[in-house]
Design a protein around this motif. Structure first.
Motif, PDB file in Angstrom:
ATOM      1  N   ILE B   6      -0.621  -1.268  -6.599  1.00 45.89           N
ATOM      2  CA  ILE B   6       0.063  -1.640  -5.425  1.00 45.89           C
ATOM      3  C   ILE B   6       0.041  -0.047  -5.012  1.00 45.89           C
ATOM      4  CG2 ILE B   6       2.288  -2.063  -5.239  1.00 45.89           C
ATOM      5  CD1 ILE B   6       3.000  -3.716  -7.486  1.00 45.89           C
ATOM      6  N   ALA B   8      -1.849   2.708  -5.386  1.00 46.36           N
ATOM      7  CA  ALA B   8      -3.055   2.887  -4.423  1.00 46.36           C
ATOM      8  C   ALA B   8      -2.911   2.170  -2.995  1.00 46.36           C
ATOM      9  CB  ALA B   8      -4.406   2.076  -4.964  1.00 46.36           C
ATOM     10  N   LEU B   9      -2.559   0.829  -3.249  1.00 44.87           N
ATOM     11  CA  LEU B   9      -1.970   0.049  -1.597  1.00 44.87           C
ATOM     12  C   LEU B   9      -1.140   0.914  -0.823  1.00 44.87           C
ATOM     13  CD1 LEU B   9      -2.160  -3.765  -2.443  1.00 44.87           C
ATOM     14  CD2 LEU B   9      -3.627  -2.445  -0.184  1.00 44.87           C
ATOM     15  N   LEU B  10      -0.160   1.651  -1.811  1.00 48.08           N
ATOM     16  CA  LEU B  10       0.583   1.284  -0.759  1.00 48.08           C
ATOM     17  C   LEU B  10       0.132   3.333  -0.321  1.00 48.08           C
ATOM     18  CD1 LEU B  10       3.723   2.006  -2.907  1.00 48.08           C
ATOM     19  CD2 LEU B  10       3.286   0.819  -0.335  1.00 48.08           C
ATOM     20  N   PHE B  11      -0.610   4.226  -0.969  1.00 42.72           N
ATOM     21  CA  PHE B  11      -1.274   5.475  -0.362  1.00 42.72           C
ATOM     22  C   PHE B  11      -2.138   4.962   0.429  1.00 42.72           C
ATOM     23  CE2 PHE B  11      -3.466   8.754  -1.191  1.00 42.72           C
ATOM     24  CZ  PHE B  11      -2.811   9.777  -1.065  1.00 42.72           C
ATOM     25  N   CYS B  12      -2.831   3.698   0.213  1.00 38.58           N
ATOM     26  CA  CYS B  12      -4.168   3.672   1.255  1.00 38.58           C
ATOM     27  C   CYS B  12      -3.588   3.712   2.678  1.00 38.58           C
ATOM     28  CB  CYS B  12      -4.915   2.899   0.849  1.00 38.58           C
ATOM     29  SG  CYS B  12      -6.390   3.535  -1.142  1.00 38.58           S
ATOM     30  N   THR B  13      -2.246   2.344   2.488  1.00 39.23           N
ATOM     31  CA  THR B  13      -2.116   1.348   3.829  1.00 39.23           C
ATOM     32  C   THR B  13      -1.412   3.078   4.263  1.00 39.23           C
ATOM     33  OG1 THR B  13      -1.814  -0.286   3.265  1.00 39.23           O
ATOM     34  CG2 THR B  13      -0.357   0.007   4.453  1.00 39.23           C
ATOM     35  N   LEU B  33       5.103   6.746   3.132  1.00 36.43           N
ATOM     36  CA  LEU B  33       4.351   6.176   2.148  1.00 36.43           C
ATOM     37  C   LEU B  33       3.779   6.298   1.064  1.00 36.43           C
ATOM     38  CD1 LEU B  33       4.954   2.183   2.415  1.00 36.43           C
ATOM     39  CD2 LEU B  33       2.804   2.572   3.394  1.00 36.43           C
ATOM     40  N   LEU B  36       5.464   7.511  -1.516  1.00 35.10           N
ATOM     41  CA  LEU B  36       5.889   6.565  -2.335  1.00 35.10           C
ATOM     42  C   LEU B  36       4.464   6.088  -3.292  1.00 35.10           C
ATOM     43  CD1 LEU B  36       8.384   5.116  -3.203  1.00 35.10           C
ATOM     44  CD2 LEU B  36       7.441   2.734  -1.429  1.00 35.10           C
TER      45      LEU B  36
END
Lengths: 193, 99
Positions: B6, B8-13, B33, B36
């Motif tokens: 999650i 990693a997803l937040l950072f890449c998005t 984001l 976060l």
């Protein structure tokens, strides 16, 4: 990843998709707030209640409201050309996907890749028992439920806000003891003169 | 491990959105984001390794992000009052013309 974890992950994915695809800043800020709430609940369920509550109070309660206030003041409706047209889409998606794959490799997939030191090998080499992927095992051995949050709260508020500077602590006693030992090993003054 | 995915997803998005958008407010939301994602990663490792230090680091990161958000939103509001736009390309081209 269990089914429950995947179901809990779905609102985060939905919110992230909304943040990327929606053009109106109001909707983006609301999606951001929703993601914050889901992650706060996720952290609270997994044993980090203090950070979960802090996330709701600080981020969702202060930062997102300030975002919405600024959007309202700047009259951002998402209808302007610069709000709808993407800026460097190929570069953005390539950078994001590449970085995500690298992060997955360094965290999740690294456990099964031969030739790389994983956590169990590191634990065997160093002998540190704290390096464990099963946090519940440590909790069952040493701690009662919610003791982590209670200890963290007491530590923060007692050490930094409620501590009496005039009161002697164990660290002060230890420091005096060390000073006495050091003076004793040096011997009486003037011995080597 | 899910919590690290999650994060990693937040950072890449956040990176994708930051590069995609031209609105200054939206770019700042996506940078938040990313912060976060860093907070969730530190708390996730704290939970994974049964350490409280990661949670304290997450709390410090949260406070820093809140202060940063207040200052950045003040600057963005000031820019909008003087320039009447939040388009990053337009603002940068105007800055080059003024130089």
């Amino acid at each position: 990843m269990s089914v429950a974890e995947f179901v809990a992950l779905l609102p985060v994915l939905e919110g992230l998709g909304g943040m990327v695809w929606l053009s109106s800043p109001v909707y983006v800020a609301i999606c951001f707030g929703g993601i914050l709430l889901v992650i706060a609940g996720w952290l609270a369920i997994n044993g980090a209640e203090f950070i979960g509550i802090g996330l709701v109070i600080i981020y969702a309660g202060a930062v997102v409201v300030t975002f919405l206030f600024l959007i309202m003041l700047a009259n951002q409706t998402g209808q302007a050309e610069y709000e709808r047209a993407p800026n460097r889409p190929v570069l953005a998606w390539a950078a994001g996907i590449l970085l995500f794959l690298m992060m997955l490799f360094s965290t999740v997939w690294r456990e099964g890749v031969p030739g790389l030191v994983n956590r169990s090998q590191m634990q065997a080499q160093t002998g540190i028992e704290k390096i464990t992927s099963d946090r519940r095992h440590v909790d069952q051995q040493n701690r009662a439920p919610f003791s982590r949050t209670a200890r963290l709260s007491v530590e923060l508020f007692s050490r930094f806000f409620l501590a009496d500077p005039r009161k002697r602590t164990v660290a002060d006693d230890r420091h005096d003891e060390l000073c006495r030992d050091r003076a004793a090993t040096k011997g009486p003054p003037g011995r080597y003169q | 491990m899910t919590i690290l995915v999650i994060s990693a997803l937040l950072f890449c998005t956040g990176i994708v959105g930051f590069c995609l958008r031209r609105n200054a407010v939206l770019m700042f939301i996506f940078s938040e984001l990313m912060v976060l994602g860093a907070v969730v990663a530190s708390v996730g490792y704290a939970l994974l390794w049964a350490e409280e230090k990661g949670q304290i680091l997450g709390l410090v990161l949260l406070t820093t992000a809140a202060c940063e958000a207040a200052m950045a939103l003040l600057i963005i509001g000031r820019i909008y009052r003087t320039k009447r736009t939040l388009d990053i390309k337009l603002l940068s081209s105007r800055g080059e013309q003024e130089e």
